[in-house]
Write a protein that holds these residues in place. Structure first.
Motif, PDB file in Angstrom:
ATOM      1  N   THR A  53       0.558  -1.092  -0.016  1.00  0.00           N
ATOM      2  CA  THR A  53       0.023  -0.071   0.019  1.00  0.00           C
ATOM      3  C   THR A  53       0.865   0.893  -0.534  1.00  0.00           C
ATOM      4  OG1 THR A  53      -1.834  -0.934   0.775  1.00  0.00           O
ATOM      5  CG2 THR A  53      -2.042   1.251   1.412  1.00  0.00           C
ATOM      6  N   LEU A  57       0.479   4.324  -3.055  1.00  0.00           N
ATOM      7  CA  LEU A  57       0.310   5.191  -2.490  1.00  0.00           C
ATOM      8  C   LEU A  57       1.689   5.881  -2.748  1.00  0.00           C
ATOM      9  CD1 LEU A  57      -1.405   5.180   0.422  1.00  0.00           C
ATOM     10  CD2 LEU A  57      -2.327   5.590  -1.411  1.00  0.00           C
ATOM     11  N   PRO A  64      -2.453  11.340  -3.993  1.00  0.00           N
ATOM     12  CA  PRO A  64      -2.804  10.429  -3.501  1.00  0.00           C
ATOM     13  C   PRO A  64      -4.281   9.689  -2.962  1.00  0.00           C
ATOM     14  CG  PRO A  64      -2.682  12.309  -2.062  1.00  0.00           C
ATOM     15  CD  PRO A  64      -2.257  13.030  -3.364  1.00  0.00           C
ATOM     16  N   SER A  68      -5.615   5.670  -3.345  1.00  0.00           N
ATOM     17  CA  SER A  68      -5.671   5.044  -2.593  1.00  0.00           C
ATOM     18  C   SER A  68      -7.197   4.308  -3.000  1.00  0.00           C
ATOM     19  CB  SER A  68      -5.926   5.807  -1.436  1.00  0.00           C
ATOM     20  OG  SER A  68      -6.698   5.053  -0.350  1.00  0.00           O
ATOM     21  N   LEU A  71      -6.900   1.251  -5.155  1.00  0.00           N
ATOM     22  CA  LEU A  71      -5.689   0.590  -4.389  1.00  0.00           C
ATOM     23  C   LEU A  71      -7.190  -0.367  -4.265  1.00  0.00           C
ATOM     24  CD1 LEU A  71      -3.403  -1.213  -4.277  1.00  0.00           C
ATOM     25  CD2 LEU A  71      -3.413  -0.351  -2.239  1.00  0.00           C
ATOM     26  N   ARG A  72      -8.381   0.191  -3.207  1.00  0.00           N
ATOM     27  CA  ARG A  72      -8.324  -0.041  -2.409  1.00  0.00           C
ATOM     28  C   ARG A  72      -9.816  -0.493  -3.332  1.00  0.00           C
ATOM     29  NH1 ARG A  72      -5.505  -1.260   0.647  1.00  0.00           N
ATOM     30  NH2 ARG A  72      -5.205   0.231   2.253  1.00  0.00           N
TER      31      ARG A  72
END
Length: 119
Positions: A53, A57, A64, A68, A71-72
């Motif tokens: 992670t 980031l 950012p 994020s 990614l999630r």
């Protein structure tokens, strides 16, 4: 030192899933052995997931929040896609779950080393 700790955590996770698959394939399917292997797998990822992670980031440092969120959402979609796979393979044992986890690990390693021809 941190990379050494990450290497140890990865070794713990890999040994745990291989041990689980071996035990289940040989017919040793007891609750304590399955949970011990799953504990090793989960604790092995405890160091790797936060590190990945942080890397993602850092790469997306221009935005950012977007990095994020992406990614999630990718993790959510992959988890939703992988969740029904153990039931498709075999719904009576934990070996189907171990096969799915091992397959995901192999694909992750292949994605991390594209074009190298080795894991």
């Amino acid at each position: 030192m941190r990379s050494e700790a990450q290497r140890h955590q990865l070794i713990i996770a890999v040994v745990s899933i291989i041990t689980l698959m071996t035990l289940l394939a040989t017919g040793i399917s007891t609750l304590p052995t399955t949970w011990a292997c799953l504990f090793g797998l989960t604790s092995g990822f405890g160091m790797l997931l936060p590190a990945s992670t942080a890397i993602i980031l850092a790469v997306g440092s221009d935005a950012p929040g977007a990095a994020s969120g992406m990614l999630r959402s990718i993790q959510f979609v992959l988890g939703a896609a992988a969740a029904p796979l153990p039931g498709v393979l075999d719904s009576t044992t934990a070996i189907s779950m171990a096969v799915v986890v091992q397959g995901a690990r192999v694909h992750r390693l292949h994605a991390a080393n594209p074009g190298r021809g080795r894991f």
